[in-house]
Write a protein that holds these residues in place. Structure first.
Motif, PDB file in Angstrom:
ATOM      1  N   ALA A   1      -8.304  10.188   3.312  1.00  0.00           N
ATOM      2  CA  ALA A   1      -7.552   8.960   3.145  1.00  0.00           C
ATOM      3  C   ALA A   1      -8.117   8.189   1.958  1.00  0.00           C
ATOM      4  N   PRO A   2      -7.263   7.578   1.171  1.00  0.00           N
ATOM      5  CA  PRO A   2      -7.764   6.775   0.046  1.00  0.00           C
ATOM      6  C   PRO A   2      -8.616   5.620   0.552  1.00  0.00           C
ATOM      7  N   TYR A   3      -9.703   5.346  -0.155  1.00  0.00           N
ATOM      8  CA  TYR A   3     -10.603   4.260   0.212  1.00  0.00           C
ATOM      9  C   TYR A   3     -10.506   3.129  -0.809  1.00  0.00           C
ATOM     10  N   TYR A   4     -10.712   3.429  -2.091  1.00  0.00           N
ATOM     11  CA  TYR A   4     -10.554   2.430  -3.133  1.00  0.00           C
ATOM     12  C   TYR A   4     -10.319   3.126  -4.469  1.00  0.00           C
ATOM     13  N   SER A   5      -9.795   2.368  -5.407  1.00  0.00           N
ATOM     14  CA  SER A   5      -9.661   2.866  -6.772  1.00  0.00           C
ATOM     15  C   SER A   5      -9.750   1.680  -7.713  1.00  0.00           C
ATOM     16  N   GLY A   6     -10.001   1.967  -8.950  1.00  0.00           N
ATOM     17  CA  GLY A   6     -10.105   0.893  -9.925  1.00  0.00           C
ATOM     18  C   GLY A   6     -10.215   1.449 -11.325  1.00  0.00           C
ATOM     19  N   ALA A   7     -10.088   0.557 -12.281  1.00  0.00           N
ATOM     20  CA  ALA A   7     -10.227   0.904 -13.685  1.00  0.00           C
ATOM     21  C   ALA A   7     -11.215  -0.071 -14.319  1.00  0.00           C
ATOM     22  N   ARG A   8     -11.634   0.220 -15.500  1.00  0.00           N
ATOM     23  CA  ARG A   8     -12.613  -0.594 -16.201  1.00  0.00           C
ATOM     24  C   ARG A   8     -11.998  -1.878 -16.763  1.00  0.00           C
ATOM     25  N   VAL A   9     -12.808  -2.925 -16.740  1.00  0.00           N
ATOM     26  CA  VAL A   9     -12.490  -4.223 -17.322  1.00  0.00           C
ATOM     27  C   VAL A   9     -13.710  -4.623 -18.144  1.00  0.00           C
ATOM     28  N   VAL A  10     -13.507  -5.342 -19.233  1.00  0.00           N
ATOM     29  CA  VAL A  10     -14.618  -5.831 -20.037  1.00  0.00           C
ATOM     30  C   VAL A  10     -14.925  -7.257 -19.586  1.00  0.00           C
ATOM     31  N   PHE A  11     -16.147  -7.476 -19.138  1.00  0.00           N
ATOM     32  CA  PHE A  11     -16.631  -8.809 -18.773  1.00  0.00           C
ATOM     33  C   PHE A  11     -17.497  -9.305 -19.922  1.00  0.00           C
ATOM     34  N   TYR A  12     -17.364 -10.602 -20.247  1.00  0.00           N
ATOM     35  CA  TYR A  12     -18.189 -11.126 -21.332  1.00  0.00           C
ATOM     36  C   TYR A  12     -18.638 -12.545 -21.021  1.00  0.00           C
ATOM     37  N   ASN A  13     -19.736 -12.923 -21.656  1.00  0.00           N
ATOM     38  CA  ASN A  13     -20.313 -14.249 -21.498  1.00  0.00           C
ATOM     39  C   ASN A  13     -19.730 -15.127 -22.604  1.00  0.00           C
ATOM     40  N   THR A  14     -18.841 -16.058 -22.218  1.00  0.00           N
ATOM     41  CA  THR A  14     -18.151 -16.896 -23.206  1.00  0.00           C
ATOM     42  C   THR A  14     -19.123 -17.753 -24.010  1.00  0.00           C
ATOM     43  N   ALA A  15     -20.203 -18.212 -23.389  1.00  0.00           N
ATOM     44  CA  ALA A  15     -21.186 -19.032 -24.099  1.00  0.00           C
ATOM     45  C   ALA A  15     -21.912 -18.206 -25.160  1.00  0.00           C
ATOM     46  N   GLN A  16     -22.267 -16.976 -24.841  1.00  0.00           N
ATOM     47  CA  GLN A  16     -22.942 -16.125 -25.825  1.00  0.00           C
ATOM     48  C   GLN A  16     -21.992 -15.780 -26.977  1.00  0.00           C
TER      49      GLN A  16
ATOM     50  N   ASP B   1     -27.810   4.934 -16.596  1.00  0.00           N
ATOM     51  CA  ASP B   1     -26.408   5.235 -16.353  1.00  0.00           C
ATOM     52  C   ASP B   1     -25.640   3.948 -16.101  1.00  0.00           C
ATOM     53  N   GLU B   2     -24.398   4.090 -15.631  1.00  0.00           N
ATOM     54  CA  GLU B   2     -23.513   2.945 -15.498  1.00  0.00           C
ATOM     55  C   GLU B   2     -23.724   2.116 -14.233  1.00  0.00           C
ATOM     56  N   THR B   3     -24.653   2.490 -13.384  1.00  0.00           N
ATOM     57  CA  THR B   3     -24.863   1.746 -12.149  1.00  0.00           C
ATOM     58  C   THR B   3     -25.552   0.410 -12.423  1.00  0.00           C
ATOM     59  N   ASN B   4     -25.167  -0.580 -11.683  1.00  0.00           N
ATOM     60  CA  ASN B   4     -25.780  -1.911 -11.730  1.00  0.00           C
ATOM     61  C   ASN B   4     -25.739  -2.573 -13.103  1.00  0.00           C
ATOM     62  N   LEU B   5     -24.655  -2.372 -13.845  1.00  0.00           N
ATOM     63  CA  LEU B   5     -24.506  -3.004 -15.160  1.00  0.00           C
ATOM     64  C   LEU B   5     -24.553  -4.520 -15.079  1.00  0.00           C
ATOM     65  N   TRP B   6     -24.165  -5.055 -13.947  1.00  0.00           N
ATOM     66  CA  TRP B   6     -24.096  -6.512 -13.800  1.00  0.00           C
ATOM     67  C   TRP B   6     -25.473  -7.168 -13.773  1.00  0.00           C
ATOM     68  N   VAL B   7     -26.520  -6.417 -13.480  1.00  0.00           N
ATOM     69  CA  VAL B   7     -27.861  -7.025 -13.417  1.00  0.00           C
ATOM     70  C   VAL B   7     -28.280  -7.566 -14.783  1.00  0.00           C
ATOM     71  N   PRO B   8     -28.289  -6.767 -15.852  1.00  0.00           N
ATOM     72  CA  PRO B   8     -28.651  -7.344 -17.154  1.00  0.00           C
ATOM     73  C   PRO B   8     -27.632  -8.377 -17.632  1.00  0.00           C
ATOM     74  N   PHE B   9     -26.386  -8.230 -17.227  1.00  0.00           N
ATOM     75  CA  PHE B   9     -25.375  -9.213 -17.596  1.00  0.00           C
ATOM     76  C   PHE B   9     -25.677 -10.554 -16.924  1.00  0.00           C
ATOM     77  N   ARG B  10     -25.988 -10.518 -15.640  1.00  0.00           N
ATOM     78  CA  ARG B  10     -26.332 -11.746 -14.911  1.00  0.00           C
ATOM     79  C   ARG B  10     -27.570 -12.414 -15.499  1.00  0.00           C
ATOM     80  N   GLU B  11     -28.499 -11.605 -15.966  1.00  0.00           N
ATOM     81  CA  GLU B  11     -29.748 -12.124 -16.528  1.00  0.00           C
ATOM     82  C   GLU B  11     -29.607 -12.471 -18.006  1.00  0.00           C
ATOM     83  N   GLN B  12     -28.388 -12.434 -18.524  1.00  0.00           N
ATOM     84  CA  GLN B  12     -28.043 -12.768 -19.902  1.00  0.00           C
ATOM     85  C   GLN B  12     -28.776 -11.903 -20.919  1.00  0.00           C
ATOM     86  N   GLN B  13     -29.046 -10.661 -20.530  1.00  0.00           N
ATOM     87  CA  GLN B  13     -29.612  -9.676 -21.445  1.00  0.00           C
ATOM     88  C   GLN B  13     -28.503  -8.882 -22.130  1.00  0.00           C
ATOM     89  N   ALA B  14     -27.259  -9.112 -21.697  1.00  0.00           N
ATOM     90  CA  ALA B  14     -26.094  -8.445 -22.269  1.00  0.00           C
ATOM     91  C   ALA B  14     -24.964  -9.463 -22.367  1.00  0.00           C
TER      92      ALA B  14
END
Length: 172
Positions: free
Chosen positions: A1-16, A108-121
């Protein structure tokens, strides 16, 4: 049974982006150029967080430049296409992103949001559901990033939206 699906989105820090004087790109070349401009204007920050083993985000660059991973011949066999001129053009863009990124080259691509949250990206490309990982952890209130969080579709080679990897999971 399908569980989830998704596609990529670009998130960016507007202040940076504002600090670097960079605007949301309208085409793929602009996206790649922005990565270098952001990294130059924001020392120690990746313009685009791009770890060395992120094939999900490499595919759009190949496809947008007319390349393919592999094509099936009339006889049913598959022929690798990474060495086609079109694929190499896309991979050269990926190489530019990696060169200006401080992401681990063996990461790899896991946990990309961590450096983003820490404003390293300043920018990440992640599944759309990553929004919730960016703005809140299960034991924390929303972060200050909610005021500076922007998002856009990865732009295509000639504008519009790029072809991106769509995937998901099933329950079996």
């Amino acid at each position: 049974a399908p569980y989830y699906s998704g596609a990529r989105v670009v998130f960016y820090n507007t202040a940076q982006y504002a600090t670097a004087g960079v605007e949301v790109p309208t085409d793929l070349d602009g996206y790649v150029d922005n990565a270098g401009k952001l990294a130059a204007a924001l020392p120690g920050v990746s313009g685009v967080w791009y770890p060395g083993q992120d094939w999900y985000n490499a595919l759009p660059f190949i496809w947008e430049n007319g390349g393919e991973v592999a094509v099936q011949g009339d006889d049913g066999t598959w022929d690798a296409q990474f060495s086609s001129p079109e694929s190499l053009t896309g991979l050269a863009q990926v190489q530019q992103l990696m060169a200006s990124s401080t992401a681990p080259k063996d990461g790899d691509e896991t946990n990309l949001w961590v450096p983003f949250r820490e404003q390293q990206a300043a920018t990440i490309s992640a599944p759309s559901w990553a929004y919730w990982s960016i703005v809140a952890d299960e034991d924390q209130a929303p972060t200050a990033l909610t005021d500076t969080l922007g998002y856009f579709a990865l732009p295509g080679k000639d504008g519009g939206a790029a072809q991106v990897f769509a995937g998901g999971s099933n329950i079996a």
